[in-house]
Design a protein around this motif. Structure first.
Motif: not given
Lengths: 478, 478
Positions: A436-441, A454, B343, B421, B428
């Motif tokens: 989840m942290l590797d996904s884009p924010f 997270l 990402r 998102h 992703q």
């Protein structure tokens, strides 16, 4: 009495019943749907849709009245109660129309009007306008829905001044005052909406819980938050109701208050009593609700299936639709019953701040003895939330200590309905916190608050030091 | 000239430079960050944050002025320009404060003020307040950022009446009129915000494209939508600017209009010219921007790395932060350079309706010759969007025909930042369309519009019949 044989009889033409009908048709044309009330689902008639319409008006009023801090001057905001309810009802009727249009397209022989009850496992008696009919069904789907629960003592005390959520959406204008009895989802949504629409509202909670959050820290925060945004009386277990003319006196301890209406929002009860299930050998729970397998919708090992609010499990539209499809398909293919996967849990309350539970709740994790860690974020200082002056609430995210797998979350805060989808989809896929942290924010977004939670969760899983990381450009919370 | 040796020299203390600094420190303490301008990132000072603050005020004004259809009467809405800009600037300064606080905590020997240029691959000359310094660096990170591009002819024609986006956030009140030249992300966000804040605005687009969407159908819809919500002149390639006293005459074809200010929003240009890269043998593109590997941030096979806006790739904060970390880590560990995963792409425009591109854009899919299908939904009749009167726009979702794998999406519509998102996270993870449809969709939510698009996409992948499925309780669009 006239008798009729069918392969599949479906009791109820709501969301679950309509889904069951479509699914059963794939197996047999010998299907009948029995409905005693008006066509149109609970969701469209008196549930999700009209409540969201009322909330949309309430948010418009609230936004107009709170534009000042942005530098926008709004000297006066007036609520036109008749106009508010006119839009709520006309849009509601439009949504109901889509449902009834669908039912009207069903062949006449698939529709039966009347109240059904079990004579035995395979026989339903349907009492309609033109007398009774005996329905012999090889398989039966119970999709009878639910009704608002009203303690008889309350009804006795105040008579027709006691209303339920269904009644609100029949209003042609807004009343001056309403006491809302209950602090669950329906109570919270309606009480806050009416409060924002200028109705004098007080919410009475039996205990000190407000809303569905099970995480002790967040439950306290929920109580404190809603205590600030609307009149709220907690621990009102000693509630006394008294009628005085056209008004109702609500007494809790020494406090007495006068209202035009009392809205009983003590939850909903499945419509199983009238089914006379005692005439069958179906396994029932203490409340008289059939025991069933949630992945097959099958009651015991019988030819009877149950779906939607009637099952008293998850009174949520998207679950009722799934359950209807599963029940109808299995009723159609019986005895070749199949189990179907269910979706990751997601529940949302459309209050302000919103509330959501995605995946497993804190209470479920504790009850199941899961070894999990918690990551937290407060939205008080979260960048984008603060930009929009929506900086209220907090989010807790949970992960399995041994695997780092994300298990669930509870949240009180902005855009919770959207964060809830993001997190429920991650639960569905079995994501780890790292994935989840590797996904884009993106930036600046409320999701950055989720990222902070997270990161704190990842640190907790590593037994690392207390959190210090933050988004450089959007404040300590983000 | 004084000379100093360091392991890693970082040019620029913005988002990318700060990330590079933190990452390089993990390898060596011999790091220096050279900054010629004020500390505080582009994002916090003149980018994401102040623009979102201005947009928050604009949305408050718009919401108050459009509460009528909900039954909420708001006789008058006044924009207090001084109060609007006061909040924008004070909150902006707070966000900038978090950045400068961080930089202030760096050891003095890690900070160098002055303008840097390359003397050769390993030598930077830094011209500061107290003279020049020769910096001999084993490795160098270029994180010099970008600046708004201004055609010199425009500057010559109207002088100081020509402003760029940076200038807007220095305003102490709102002007009477502004011509916005450009139709990209910055132009769109600022023009609509100022329009909603009572400034007489006209947006001039060189061609007929409005906003970044590359899907031809959605690009047309974007143009039509924004043409309705604000004054817009398309195909203004013949734009003539003329100064008259304190005002500017903007002429396009036969049309002449008078404005107080002209806002040049023709995009941003990386700050590479002043670096005198011609003194190095670094590979450059036609624009003089170093050629680099986006997974390692390495320029050619050299000891020089590039990150953030300076790379002229993705001028987005979350990408700049990643690029800074990658560049700083590789500069620190050089020659043991590592490639890092990037990402899934996500870009959002905070207009109303919002715009987003998640994963691969339509143009990228076409350019790469991918065999893909498209699923569509319009938000015009989408249930929840209509409830909130946000029922504008459309969403297109794309999937690979052979595998059913979800590839990307483009959207103009409500809550696009959140849908973006959800979809970028699915890209992703390499989700298939079916995996996405198996995930929970609550009710009533805007995500149900996404479900409709995904169902249509699934049908297109199967070459099935035209779409008929819809959410029974929330209208044909949902």
């Amino acid at each position: 009495m006239q008798t009729r044989q069918v392969d599949v009889a479906i009791i109820g033409a709501g969301t679950a019943g309509m889904g069951a009908y479509r699914a059963a048709l794939a197996h047999t044309r010998s299907v009948v749907v029995v409905e005693s009330g008006p066509y149109g689902t609970t969701c469209a008639r008196v549930g999700c849709m009209p409540s969201k319409l009322l909330i949309a008006a309430a948010e418009a009023a609230h936004a107009a009245a709170h534009a000042g801090p942005f530098g926008i001057r709004v000297p006066s905001v007036t609520i036109d109660g008749a106009a508010v309810m006119q839009r709520v009802r006309s849009e509601r009727d439009r949504f109901v129309g889509f449902v009834t249009d669908t039912v009207d397209q069903w062949p006449a022989e698939h529709r039966l009007r009347g109240r059904a009850h079990f004579v035995d496992e395979h026989t339903l008696q349907v009492d309609g306008a033109d007398g009774a009919l005996q329905l012999e069904a090889r398989r039966i789907v119970i999709a009878a829905g639910s009704h608002p629960q009203v303690p008889p003592a309350w009804r006795d005390a105040v008579g027709e001044r006691l209303i339920v959520s269904d009644d609100v959406f029949g209003w042609t204008t807004l009343p001056a005052s309403v006491a809302v009895l209950g602090a669950g989802v329906i109570a919270l949504e309606l009480a806050q909406a009416l409060h924002r629409l200028g109705v004098r509202v007080r919410m009475y909670a039996r205990g000190n819980r407000v809303g569905p959050l099970t995480d002790p820290v967040l439950q306290v925060r929920s109580r404190q938050t809603f205590d600030q945004v609307m009149p709220l009386t907690l621990n009102a277990s000693d509630l006394q109701l008294r009628r005085e003319g056209d008004q109702v006196i609500v007494q809790s301890g020494a406090d007495e208050q006068r209202f035009d209406w009392v809205l009983a929002a003590a939850g909903r009860r499945p419509n199983v009593d009238a089914l006379q299930l005692h005439n069958t050998r179906l396994p029932l729970d203490a409340q008289g609700v059939p025991l069933f397998n949630r992945r097959s919708a099958q009651v015991g090992d019988s030819h009877v299936f149950i779906a939607g609010d009637a099952s008293d499990e998850l009174a949520l539209l998207h679950e009722a639709a799934d359950e209807g499809r599963i029940a109808g398909d299995n009723a159609g293919r019986f005895p070749d019953v199949r189990v179907r996967p269910r979706r990751a849990p997601l529940a949302v309350v459309f209050s302000d701040p919103q509330i959501m539970i995605a995946g497993q709740s804190h209470a479920q994790l504790v009850a199941e003895g899961v070894d999990f860690e918690t990551g937290e974020v407060s939205f008080t200082d979260q960048g984008r939330s603060r930009v929009m002056l929506k900086n209220q609430g907090a989010l807790h995210v949970y992960a399995e200590r041994s695997s780092g797998r994300f298990l669930g979350a509870e949240m009180l805060g902005p855009a919770a309905e959207h964060i809830g989808h993001l997190l429920a989809w991650s639960v569905q896929r079995g994501d780890t916190v790292q994935q989840m942290l590797d996904s884009p924010f993106y930036h600046p977004v409320i999701e950055e608050g989720l990222r902070t939670a997270l990161r704190n969760l990842q640190r907790a899983l590593r037994m690392g030091p207390p959190p210090i990381e933050r988004c450089l450009d959007c404040g300590p919370g983000a």
